[in-house]
Design an enzyme around this catalytic site. Structure first.
Site, mmCIF file in Angstrom:
data_model
loop_
_atom_site.group_PDB
_atom_site.id
_atom_site.type_symbol
_atom_site.label_atom_id
_atom_site.label_comp_id
_atom_site.label_asym_id
_atom_site.label_seq_id
_atom_site.Cartn_x
_atom_site.Cartn_y
_atom_site.Cartn_z
ATOM 1 N N CYS A 279 35.511 45.976 36.583
ATOM 2 C CA CYS A 279 35.978 46.117 35.206
ATOM 3 C C CYS A 279 34.837 46.648 34.337
ATOM 4 O O CYS A 279 33.665 46.531 34.688
ATOM 5 C CB CYS A 279 36.534 44.808 34.664
ATOM 6 S SG CYS A 279 35.419 43.392 34.815
ATOM 7 N N SER A 312 32.344 42.433 37.608
ATOM 8 C CA SER A 312 32.086 42.971 36.271
ATOM 9 C C SER A 312 31.041 44.074 36.344
ATOM 10 O O SER A 312 30.187 44.088 37.237
ATOM 11 C CB SER A 312 31.555 41.867 35.358
ATOM 12 O OG SER A 312 30.238 41.494 35.746
ATOM 13 N N ASP A 313 31.118 45.013 35.398
ATOM 14 C CA ASP A 313 29.967 45.884 35.208
ATOM 15 C C ASP A 313 28.818 44.980 34.756
ATOM 16 O O ASP A 313 29.026 43.916 34.169
ATOM 17 C CB ASP A 313 30.255 46.974 34.183
ATOM 18 C CG ASP A 313 29.382 48.203 34.396
ATOM 19 O OD1 ASP A 313 28.341 48.088 35.066
ATOM 20 O OD2 ASP A 313 29.744 49.281 33.890
ATOM 21 N N CYS A 314 27.607 45.417 35.032
ATOM 22 C CA CYS A 314 26.471 44.492 34.931
ATOM 23 C C CYS A 314 26.259 43.961 33.518
ATOM 24 O O CYS A 314 26.145 44.736 32.557
ATOM 25 C CB CYS A 314 25.218 45.154 35.470
ATOM 26 S SG CYS A 314 25.356 45.435 37.247
ATOM 27 N N SER A 316 28.396 42.367 31.736
ATOM 28 C CA SER A 316 29.570 42.512 30.863
ATOM 29 C C SER A 316 29.937 41.216 30.154
ATOM 30 O O SER A 316 30.366 41.234 28.997
ATOM 31 C CB SER A 316 30.781 43.006 31.667
ATOM 32 O OG SER A 316 30.664 44.363 31.972
#
Length: 805
Positions: A279, A312-314, A316
């Site tokens: 995401c 998650s994108d880092c 997030s």
């Protein structure tokens, strides 16, 4: 309040510190990691730790992965569970579980980015293929899959050697909505079908083990490496005029969401069987994507039957708390929201640090953690992390930077090159036709700039200068002080070189200082004085000039194309223009091979190249694909923009010519009988004359077994062997308000020897190929006369769809 806030800060700081110390200690605790033994469940490994493997059911291969994963998770304390929920999972030594770093990247070759992969003396490099936008321009599905296979072979070899993980957060499959986006180099272009087709092929290449591509239960299909479809969803603004991806709220209609932003992800999950989805940072209609249960649970898991984990994108979750300030959540509330929404893994520290307290505060059930950990460990079991995969254990150093992979990188670079201009058929040049060459430009001696981003350490570099030097005596001039070309002071030297040379090759464009992650463009022109460099070198040149453009996004070079009297002389001097994207480690070979005729270019642009004034007509942050008439905003992409362009989507020339001939019927009527439970849906028409008795039917309401089958004869009418990309579009019935102009529904790259022909067969799913999405978000099959178009050819198939009760 001040005292309470101070206490909270102290408590939070203490939690972070404790987790940090725990993580650091995990790196020093003697832990026989699987690479040393090949896999976790090796009896010798357990014995070395003073454990009996027979006591641990998660190592019992007679049990299903789900049962084994549950046994593993059930053995952990709450604290131990939380520490496995970040990308740097600490492991639990007392039960034989080693640490694991989830984050690795393999967008166009194994990358050094991420915590799971590294290069050293044992593994100093890996094959660096062209970036995705370049490879997409080949429009060759078998090539896309072959690159995925090569990358996963090198990734698995590095894993066996102890230099890599097994989980790779690639590919990027966000369609290019706006030409200013900085991450175009990472993407497969602007068409959602093409993007999804690329995704499915690359993911299959990365994940599939030969002979085990299909199993009775996809949940347990073994994986060579794990791929991740990202960034989900409606993510395509990085940093534009103060609008940041970390806080951007994408206002998206359901129509655009279904039609454009979700479709590639659906294809990646359903057709590619991807084992991970990431995401994105942004919100969609007010809700952070990583906290949206409709996006994550309802759509990905339930509707698409996803088998894998969502990450998650880092950082997030941290962004949700600190920048989005969504719902004014505390850290414990944020991790509860994301976990319950369906986020399984945090690339960051929020889950490891705050999940335990969130459970203890009653904000989320421990059962939710168990569920996510089960998803994570089933994927690792499919990868052989626990049991090994015998057929892959022999991969090693010999399989990294192999001659086969280097040649594949060169072939990808050649296939993706797009010939944009070739007046008087000046190209290709004969070998040694020009004794003295001037090779000029800020990218003429490019090395690392050819790699784009998310790169690894390449096996080698072949710069444009290297490749061209094999064909004559070369004089090299940079012409600019770096890519931004801030002054004209080096141009004079470049013109002097062009005056003396028999021919000149200019290599200009952009690099990561102009368009990159976190850096969107403000305009579509070449940076600084690059246009002036081109103009002055062309005027001064003694011989023909070839312009090579190395960029991700399109650039407005119309001044070198238009029949303007003031520019006519310059335009005639520039005999050819070649776009080469970011061509990877072998880029210089490919450029020379195309210019000197060793390879006949057949690439096609996967994005529209707009005129520079396009960006003055609408802000990048405006999300609609269709024109916004009330604001005079034009449409986006070839599907909704009908204005003039520098080059249209799908454009590309060859050194030969092709013609198409339909060898099957030009009419393919589709008559569908509706039962009493299938109902007609209304559509909005421009005029009553276009109205149909039964305008449309919901696609989900009909059994869609209708196919449109046709065969095309592709004739090479020229004197050179070459490859042609046969692009197939569908055009909806006239008069329906708000539909696309046309859309890609199929494509095939076909090699045809000179003066010969090849037959290409297409079988299209009628519902998928003819469907539209209305302004309510319904996917419909409209009645009326549809057309199947073959590229820009006048050949077309008429498909008349009708419904009857």
């Amino acid at each position: 309040m001040a005292v309470k806030s101070f206490v909270n800060v102290v408590n939070i700081s203490s939690l972070v510190f404790i987790f940090f110390v725990t993580s650091c200690l995990a790196d020093f605790i003697p832990d026989p990691v699987p690479n040393k033994f090949g896999y976790v469940c090796d009896p010798k490994r357990f014995a070395l730790m003073g454990l009996n493997m027979a006591d641990f059911a998660y190592c019992d291969t007679t049990l299903s992965y789900e049962v084994r994963a549950k046994d593993l998770v059930d053995r952990m304390t709450l604290t131990e569970k939380a520490h496995q929920m970040g990308d740097k999972a600490t492991g639990v030594i007392r039960i034989g579980l080693p640490r694991y770093h989830w984050w690795s990247e393999a967008l166009h070759g194994v990358s050094y980015i991420g915590h799971g992969t590294y290069f050293n003396e044992l593994v100093p490099n890996a094959t660096s293929f062209p970036t995705v936008i370049h490879t997409t321009a080949a429009f060759n599905q078998s090539l896309w899959k072959a690159i995925g296979q090569a990358v996963s072979t090198e990734a698995r070899a590095m894993y066996n050697l102890g230099n890599a993980g097994l989980t790779y957060w690639s590919p990027v499959i966000n369609p290019v909505r706006d030409p200013r986006w900085g991450r175009i180099t990472e993407t497969p272009g602007e068409d959602p079908f093409v993007v999804g087709t690329y995704a499915a092929n690359f993911v299959r290449g990365l994940q599939d083990i030969e002979g085990q591509e299909q199993t009775n239960d996809a949940r347990f299909r073994p994986l060579k490496a794990s791929a991740c479809c990202k960034h989900y969803a409606a993510y395509d603004v990085d940093n534009w005029k103060g609008v940041s991806r970390f806080t951007f709220d994408a206002k998206v209609t359901e129509q655009d969401m279904v039609e454009t932003f979700l479709r590639p992800f659906e294809m990646c999950v359903k057709d590619g069987d991807a084992s991970s989805v990431m995401c994105s940072y942004n919100r969609v209609n007010g809700i952070p994507t990583c906290a949206d249960p409709i996006l994550l649970k309802e759509i990905v898991r339930e509707q698409w039957k996803f088998n894998g984990y969502i990450v998650s994108d880092c950082d997030s979750i941290q962004e949700i708390v600190e920048r989005h300030k969504w719902l004014n959540d505390t850290a414990e509330e944020a991790v509860a929201h994301t976990l319950k929404a369906g986020l399984d893994l945090d690339c960051g520290d929020y889950y490891p640090v705050y999940l335990e307290n969130s459970v203890k505060q009653g904000k989320v059930k421990e059962e939710e953690i168990d569920r996510s950990l089960n998803y994570l460990y089933v994927v690792l079991m499919r990868l052989g992390f626990f049991d090994g995969i015998p057929s892959l254990m022999s991969l090693g150093k010999k399989d990294i930077c192999s001659e086969e992979h280097i040649e594949l990188a060169a072939e990808a670079s050649r296939q993706g090159a797009v010939l944009l201009k070739n007046i008087e058929a000046n190209l290709p040049w004969k070998p040694y036709a020009h004794k003295n060459l001037a090779v000029i430009g800020p990218l003429a001696n490019a090395t690392r700039d050819m790699l784009g981003n998310y790169e690894g350490v390449p096996c080698r570099y072949v710069s444009p200068l290297d490749g061209l030097s094999a064909h004559g005596q070369v004089t090299y001039e940079e012409g600019c002080e770096g890519i931004k070309c801030p002054t004209d002071k080096l141009i004079f030297q470049a013109t002097q070189a062009a005056k003396q040379a028999d021919a000149t090759i200019l290599v200009v464009g952009t690099n990561l200082k102009i368009e990159a992650e976190g850096l969107d463009r403000d305009d579509l022109v070449l940076p600084g004085f690059q246009n002036q460099l081109i103009t002055q070198v062309a005027v001064a040149s003694k011989g023909p000039v070839i312009l090579v453009i190395m960029s991700a996004g399109g650039v407005d070079i119309s001044q070198f194309l238009n029949p303007d009297r003031n520019l006519e002389y310059i335009n005639k001097k520039i005999k050819g223009i070649l776009w080469v994207g970011h061509p990877g480690q072998e880029g210089g070979r490919a450029i020379a091979d195309v210019i000197y005729g060793k390879y006949n270019p057949g690439g096609r642009l996967p994005i529209t190249w707009y005129h520079n004034d396009y960006v003055d007509k609408l802000p990048m942050s405006s999300m609609p694909l269709r024109p916004v008439d009330s604001l005079s905003y034009p449409g986006r992409t070839y599907k909704f923009f009908n204005g003039s362009t520098v080059y249209p989507f799908g454009y590309g020339l060859s050194y030969t010519t092709f013609s198409y001939k339909l060898i099957t019927s030009r009419n393919a009527p589709i008559n569908i009988k509706l039962d009493r439970l299938q109902h007609c849906r209304n559509l909005d028409y421009k005029d009553k004359k276009f109205e149909q008795p039964c305008p449309a039917v919901l696609v989900d309401d009909i059994i869609c077994d209708n196919e449109i089958t046709f065969e095309v004869q592709v004739q090479n009418t020229g004197d050179r062997d070459g490859s042609e990309v046969l692009m197939v579009y569908s055009k909806p019935p006239e008069g329906i308000i708000g539909t696309h102009i046309k859309q890609v529904v199929g494509f095939e790259r076909v090699f045809v020897p000179a003066k010969q022909s090849q037959k290409v067969k297409f079988v299209l799913d009628a519902c998928k190929s003819l469907r539209i999405v209305d302004n309510k978000g319904y996917t419909l099959l409209p009645s009326g006369l549809h057309k199947i178009l073959l590229g820009t050819s006048p050949e077309a198939i008429q498909v008349n769809v009708s419904f009857a009760k």
